[in-house]
Design an enzyme around this catalytic site. Structure first.
Site, PDB file in Angstrom:
ATOM      1  CB  CYS A  64      29.125  35.001  42.799  1.00 50.42           C
ATOM      2  SG  CYS A  64      29.352  34.795  41.019  1.00 50.42           S
TER       3      CYS A  64
ATOM      4  CD  GLU B 192      36.358  33.267  38.268  1.00 49.57           C
ATOM      5  OE1 GLU B 192      35.832  34.308  38.709  1.00 49.57           O
ATOM      6  OE2 GLU B 192      37.265  33.284  37.425  1.00 49.57           O
TER       7      GLU B 192
END
Length: 480
Positions: free
Chosen positions: A254, A220
């Site tokens: 993110c 991720e």
């Protein structure tokens, strides 16, 4: 108690992994009720220690908004647990498949079996959600887990370690701390699966280390997530939908909008609208407690360097508060509290358009047509998230169909991550694999095909000697 491996050798990490693996082999198929019980205990742990987590993150950051922690770290985990408890029984059921006439009368199914021991590598930006979240999924799938926490959140790590020790023995869930050398050793362990959340650069190292053990990985990562403002949308509305995603945790997320693609005749409007909305959200910015700090001096210096580079190469830097600050004033800040810095007149040679920003800096790139905006996105690495600001269905569909990204929000930002009934993951440089919801359960499970034959054995019809009449008839029937 849950073990804390802190600055120890690779042999200590290997020993801990071996303890967990041996215990897994003694009970390789935890029951549904056992898994549910553990999930409920994790939920109680989060609720019981909510204030401690808030205080710990304030200490780790110097200051972090209480609401940022509750909304982005605690609440998603609670929702995740509630959703998982509701659906786990159906996820665990073997999936019936069609064996086909060739294999008849055998029966075919797919059973979902725990992988074993999961390694979870946790970043510093949302250390509760990105440690407990994957742990919830790993436990739901019947696994044990080792968590490598970030060295930048020592106070949070201590609260989590202590809390987990109350409900899990070290042979089931273990917390590991340490610097980069420990992280490197951790990723080199022969886990049954590794989930890493962090930068693309470090993700490559994790994948390289895991390859030595043929350990499957879910990465991720991040990257530069664009927000495309279409010509049809009102700028005030566009800013309202974008700004929370950029200001949450001071942009240290993110899936934060990394840059804006804006119609060239609306750039000034966007800047003015952003400043107006920002001051409404965070009045008296210097003393406002709803806005958090950049986590540490290292990250703050990195962001200052990005701004200095952009300014030296011709960018205009505009503070969202409306107050002008010199670069020396920004660099000299001792509290690391930085409002969104809006950048115009940016160019590809600037660091701000090359690397993921991961902070309160927002470059604005002008475009002439939606096709130009799409081309810009497609000529760069595929992002973790893409944001479309448009109420025109044709424009929405054009961007959806002609771009690639891990996920998409239309007329919103970051909230797609909170969707429990949908996978979350990147594509290419922004990640590999998925978790959340059922997809997370599948990621941490082995889908084992089971063919079950009874007393009637039709397989004898294809045994040697070959060329019998029945074999010829079978080949004639199936090879058509």
């Amino acid at each position: 108690m849950t073990m804390a491996v802190e600055n120890q050798s690779i042999s200590a990490l290997q020993e801990l992994l071996e303890i967990q693996r041996q215990q897994y082999l003694l009970a390789p198929a935890p029951s549904y009720h056992a898994r549910i019980d553990k999930l409920k205990k994790i939920k109680n742990l989060l609720l019981k220690n909510q204030n401690k987590f808030v205080e710990a993150l304030i200490a780790d950051y110097g200051h972090r908004s209480e609401n940022d922690t509750v909304i982005s770290d605690i609440l998603p985990c609670i929702n995740n647990i509630n959703y998982t408890i509701k659906h786990l029984k159906s996820w665990m059921k073997p999936s019936k498949r069609h064996a086909g006439l060739l294999l008849s009368p055998s029966k075919l199914s797919v059973q979902y079996q725990p992988l074993g021991v999961i390694g979870i590598i946790v970043p510093w930006n949302f250390p509760i959600m990105l440690s407990v979240g994957p742990l919830i999924t790993a436990i739901a799938a019947g696994n044990r887990a080792m968590l490598k926490m970030s060295e930048f959140t020592p106070n949070t790590n201590q609260v989590l370690k202590t809390a987990l020790a109350e409900i899990f023995p070290e042979d089931e869930v273990a917390v590991v701390e340490g610097e980069a050398d420990i992280a490197a050793q951790f990723s080199a362990l022969p886990f049954d699966h590794i989930l890493f959340t962090g930068s693309t650069v470090v993700g490559k190292h994790v994948m390289r280390a895991a390859a030595e053990n043929l350990t499957p990985v879910t990465l991720e990562l991040g990257g530069k997530s664009p927000a495309i403002i279409a010509p049809d949308i009102d700028i005030d509305t566009a800013v309202e939908r974008v700004i929370f995603g950029k200001c949450l945790n001071a942009g240290q997320i993110c899936v934060a909008p990394d840059y804006i693609l804006c119609p060239e005749d609306k750039v000034e409007q966007f800047v003015a609208a952003y400043q107006q909305k920002f001051t409404q959200m965070y009045p008296d910015f210097e003393t406002n407690t709803d806005y958090g700090n950049v986590i540490n001096d290292r990250q703050y210096s990195r962001l200052v360097n990005v701004l200095e580079d952009a300014q030296a190469k011709g960018a205009n830097i505009i503070c969202a508060t409306g107050k002008a600050h010199s670069m020396s004033e920004i660099a000299a800040s001792t509290n690391r509290k930085l409002a969104t810095q809006l950048l115009t007149n940016v160019s590809p040679d600037m660091l701000v358009l090359q690397d993921e920003i991961f902070g309160p800096i927002l470059p604005i790139i002008s475009y002439k047509s939606v096709n130009n905006a799409i081309s810009y996105v497609n000529n760069h690495d595929r992002p973790l998230a893409l944001y479309v600001l448009s109420f025109d269905n044709q424009t929405q569909q054009q961007i959806l169909q002609q771009t690639h990204s891990g996920g998409v929000c239309i007329n919103d930002t970051v909230f797609h991550v909170a969707a429990d009934d949908a996978p979350f993951g990147g594509i290419g440089p922004s990640g590999m694999g998925h978790y959340h919801g059922k997809e997370g359960f599948l990621t941490f499970s082995h889908a084992k095909t089971v063919l079950k034959s009874g007393k009637i054995n039709t397989g004898v019809f294809v045994h040697p000697p070959y060329g019998t009449a029945i074999q010829k008839a079978l080949m004639t029937f199936f090879l058509r």
